[in-house]
Design a protein around this motif. Sequence first.
Motif, PDB file in Angstrom:
ATOM      1  N   LYS A 133       0.799  -1.138   0.030  1.00  0.00           N
ATOM      2  CA  LYS A 133       0.097  -0.088  -0.048  1.00  0.00           C
ATOM      3  C   LYS A 133       0.722   1.405   0.146  1.00  0.00           C
ATOM      4  O   LYS A 133       0.618   2.209  -0.674  1.00  0.00           O
ATOM      5  N   SER A 134       2.093   1.158   0.711  1.00  0.00           N
ATOM      6  CA  SER A 134       2.767   2.340   0.690  1.00  0.00           C
ATOM      7  C   SER A 134       3.540   2.487  -0.566  1.00  0.00           C
ATOM      8  O   SER A 134       3.661   3.726  -0.835  1.00  0.00           O
ATOM      9  N   LEU A 135       3.812   1.361  -1.189  1.00  0.00           N
ATOM     10  CA  LEU A 135       4.570   1.617  -2.440  1.00  0.00           C
ATOM     11  C   LEU A 135       3.712   2.125  -3.383  1.00  0.00           C
ATOM     12  O   LEU A 135       3.957   2.827  -4.348  1.00  0.00           O
ATOM     13  N   SER A 136       2.325   1.908  -3.340  1.00  0.00           N
ATOM     14  CA  SER A 136       1.182   2.074  -4.447  1.00  0.00           C
ATOM     15  C   SER A 136       1.393   3.796  -4.298  1.00  0.00           C
ATOM     16  O   SER A 136       1.009   4.576  -5.183  1.00  0.00           O
ATOM     17  N   LYS A 137       1.666   4.614  -3.201  1.00  0.00           N
ATOM     18  CA  LYS A 137       1.505   5.977  -3.195  1.00  0.00           C
ATOM     19  C   LYS A 137       2.796   6.515  -3.309  1.00  0.00           C
ATOM     20  O   LYS A 137       2.973   7.845  -3.631  1.00  0.00           O
ATOM     21  N   LEU A 138       3.987   5.862  -3.516  1.00  0.00           N
ATOM     22  CA  LEU A 138       5.221   6.390  -3.597  1.00  0.00           C
ATOM     23  C   LEU A 138       5.391   7.274  -4.912  1.00  0.00           C
ATOM     24  O   LEU A 138       5.876   8.423  -4.939  1.00  0.00           O
ATOM     25  N   PRO A 139       4.896   6.843  -5.908  1.00  0.00           N
ATOM     26  CA  PRO A 139       5.080   7.534  -7.349  1.00  0.00           C
ATOM     27  C   PRO A 139       4.492   8.989  -7.064  1.00  0.00           C
ATOM     28  O   PRO A 139       5.049   9.793  -7.418  1.00  0.00           O
ATOM     29  N   ASN A 140       3.006   8.823  -6.444  1.00  0.00           N
ATOM     30  CA  ASN A 140       2.574  10.506  -6.476  1.00  0.00           C
ATOM     31  C   ASN A 140       3.136  11.194  -5.652  1.00  0.00           C
ATOM     32  O   ASN A 140       3.105  12.368  -5.584  1.00  0.00           O
ATOM     33  N   ILE A 141       3.749  10.673  -4.434  1.00  0.00           N
ATOM     34  CA  ILE A 141       4.598  11.321  -3.394  1.00  0.00           C
ATOM     35  C   ILE A 141       5.789  12.010  -4.114  1.00  0.00           C
ATOM     36  O   ILE A 141       6.151  13.199  -3.916  1.00  0.00           O
ATOM     37  N   ILE A 142       6.441  11.383  -4.885  1.00  0.00           N
ATOM     38  CA  ILE A 142       7.604  11.820  -5.648  1.00  0.00           C
ATOM     39  C   ILE A 142       7.120  12.940  -6.613  1.00  0.00           C
ATOM     40  O   ILE A 142       7.795  13.750  -6.706  1.00  0.00           O
ATOM     41  N   THR A 143       5.972  12.841  -7.304  1.00  0.00           N
ATOM     42  CA  THR A 143       5.631  13.842  -8.268  1.00  0.00           C
ATOM     43  C   THR A 143       5.185  14.969  -7.254  1.00  0.00           C
ATOM     44  O   THR A 143       5.374  16.129  -7.775  1.00  0.00           O
ATOM     45  N   SER A 144       4.601  14.871  -6.182  1.00  0.00           N
ATOM     46  CA  SER A 144       4.216  15.915  -5.266  1.00  0.00           C
ATOM     47  C   SER A 144       5.557  16.728  -5.130  1.00  0.00           C
ATOM     48  O   SER A 144       5.744  17.819  -4.810  1.00  0.00           O
ATOM     49  N   LEU A 145       6.586  15.917  -4.654  1.00  0.00           N
ATOM     50  CA  LEU A 145       7.801  16.484  -4.160  1.00  0.00           C
ATOM     51  C   LEU A 145       8.458  17.292  -5.311  1.00  0.00           C
ATOM     52  O   LEU A 145       8.990  18.420  -4.914  1.00  0.00           O
ATOM     53  N   ARG A 146       8.346  17.033  -6.506  1.00  0.00           N
ATOM     54  CA  ARG A 146       8.641  17.835  -7.820  1.00  0.00           C
ATOM     55  C   ARG A 146       8.084  19.195  -7.788  1.00  0.00           C
ATOM     56  O   ARG A 146       8.682  20.132  -8.119  1.00  0.00           O
ATOM     57  N   ILE A 147       6.745  19.401  -7.213  1.00  0.00           N
ATOM     58  CA  ILE A 147       6.181  20.666  -7.191  1.00  0.00           C
ATOM     59  C   ILE A 147       6.901  21.646  -6.278  1.00  0.00           C
ATOM     60  O   ILE A 147       7.194  22.780  -6.760  1.00  0.00           O
ATOM     61  N   PHE A 148       7.272  21.012  -5.135  1.00  0.00           N
ATOM     62  CA  PHE A 148       7.931  21.865  -4.245  1.00  0.00           C
ATOM     63  C   PHE A 148       9.426  22.139  -4.548  1.00  0.00           C
ATOM     64  O   PHE A 148       9.933  23.342  -4.382  1.00  0.00           O
ATOM     65  N   LEU A 149      10.077  21.310  -5.224  1.00  0.00           N
ATOM     66  CA  LEU A 149      11.420  21.439  -5.702  1.00  0.00           C
ATOM     67  C   LEU A 149      11.150  22.424  -7.173  1.00  0.00           C
ATOM     68  O   LEU A 149      12.384  23.491  -7.041  1.00  0.00           O
ATOM     69  N   SER A 150      10.179  22.524  -7.522  1.00  0.00           N
ATOM     70  CA  SER A 150      10.029  23.508  -8.921  1.00  0.00           C
ATOM     71  C   SER A 150       9.830  25.037  -7.981  1.00  0.00           C
ATOM     72  O   SER A 150      10.572  25.886  -8.683  1.00  0.00           O
ATOM     73  N   ILE A 151       9.057  25.054  -7.047  1.00  0.00           N
ATOM     74  CA  ILE A 151       9.211  26.197  -6.176  1.00  0.00           C
ATOM     75  C   ILE A 151      10.393  26.951  -5.845  1.00  0.00           C
ATOM     76  O   ILE A 151      10.937  27.963  -6.271  1.00  0.00           O
ATOM     77  N   SER A 152      11.219  25.975  -5.130  1.00  0.00           N
ATOM     78  CA  SER A 152      12.685  26.252  -4.770  1.00  0.00           C
ATOM     79  C   SER A 152      13.536  26.678  -5.831  1.00  0.00           C
ATOM     80  O   SER A 152      14.280  27.526  -5.648  1.00  0.00           O
ATOM     81  N   PHE A 153      13.362  25.887  -7.085  1.00  0.00           N
ATOM     82  CA  PHE A 153      14.271  26.240  -8.265  1.00  0.00           C
ATOM     83  C   PHE A 153      14.077  27.538  -8.594  1.00  0.00           C
ATOM     84  O   PHE A 153      14.898  28.146  -9.161  1.00  0.00           O
ATOM     85  N   ALA A 154      12.623  27.899  -8.758  1.00  0.00           N
ATOM     86  CA  ALA A 154      12.348  29.377  -9.345  1.00  0.00           C
ATOM     87  C   ALA A 154      12.761  30.391  -8.416  1.00  0.00           C
ATOM     88  O   ALA A 154      13.482  31.608  -8.844  1.00  0.00           O
ATOM     89  N   TYR A 155      12.782  29.946  -7.151  1.00  0.00           N
ATOM     90  CA  TYR A 155      13.165  31.065  -6.375  1.00  0.00           C
ATOM     91  C   TYR A 155      14.500  31.146  -6.173  1.00  0.00           C
ATOM     92  O   TYR A 155      14.968  32.484  -6.423  1.00  0.00           O
ATOM     93  N   LEU A 156      15.328  30.274  -6.438  1.00  0.00           N
ATOM     94  CA  LEU A 156      16.778  30.477  -6.502  1.00  0.00           C
ATOM     95  C   LEU A 156      17.232  30.950  -7.812  1.00  0.00           C
ATOM     96  O   LEU A 156      18.524  31.638  -8.004  1.00  0.00           O
ATOM     97  N   ILE A 157      16.548  30.886  -9.096  1.00  0.00           N
ATOM     98  CA  ILE A 157      16.792  31.356 -10.370  1.00  0.00           C
ATOM     99  C   ILE A 157      16.729  32.742 -10.138  1.00  0.00           C
ATOM    100  O   ILE A 157      17.716  33.547 -10.439  1.00  0.00           O
ATOM    101  N   LEU A 158      15.590  33.331  -9.271  1.00  0.00           N
ATOM    102  CA  LEU A 158      15.563  34.807  -9.104  1.00  0.00           C
ATOM    103  C   LEU A 158      16.645  35.359  -8.213  1.00  0.00           C
ATOM    104  O   LEU A 158      17.053  36.479  -8.249  1.00  0.00           O
TER     105      LEU A 158
END
Length: 195
Positions: A3-28
């Motif tokens: 069950k925990s493995l079934s959620k892992l791909p979407n958790i990783i995808t969610s993490l990408r959203i937070f990483l994207s915000i950090s990436f944009a902040y650091l670009i600026l």
Amino acid sequence: MKKSLSKLPNIITSLRIFLSISFAYLILRQDTYSNENFEAITLIFLCICFSDFIDGKIARKTGNTTVFGAKFDVIADLFYMTISYSALIVAGKIYFWFLGFIFIKFLEFTVTSNFMRNYNRKSENPFVFDKLGRITAASFYIIPGITCLVSYIAPYYEQSLIKYLLYATLLAGIYSSSMRIKKCLEFKNVKALET
């Protein structure tokens, strides 16, 4: 465990959203405070790319592919592109029209995928990919990282190199779109002949 493995791909995808915000902040911040954040930008960019690569692999390997997961992955990709290109536009490193082209290409991809999937009901994937379209999408994905790299390594050639990369991607995207639209018209003509 399964069950925990079934959620892992979407958790990783969610993490990408937070990483994207950090990436944009650091670009600026990079633009404002020179290149002091280059290592952090590089690390976050590589994490974003790795998360995009690994979430689908894990989903397929564990048998947890879902329509929601596929759509969520594309939404996370579009979010990453929107926020990172917006930061690059504000920083004066990318042209605004290119972000518009990304949205047009995404819209075309969604519409033609839906059209082609309706004619080929064998596929459960909500998206239909073509080789040149994948290359164009990969270019959309890596251009923000390349832009940051070029501005750090070769600032005197930055504008020229980025301009050539943008125009090459534009041409590949237009050609991919024309081939996808042509394929949709062929499907429509075959369907019309069958009825």
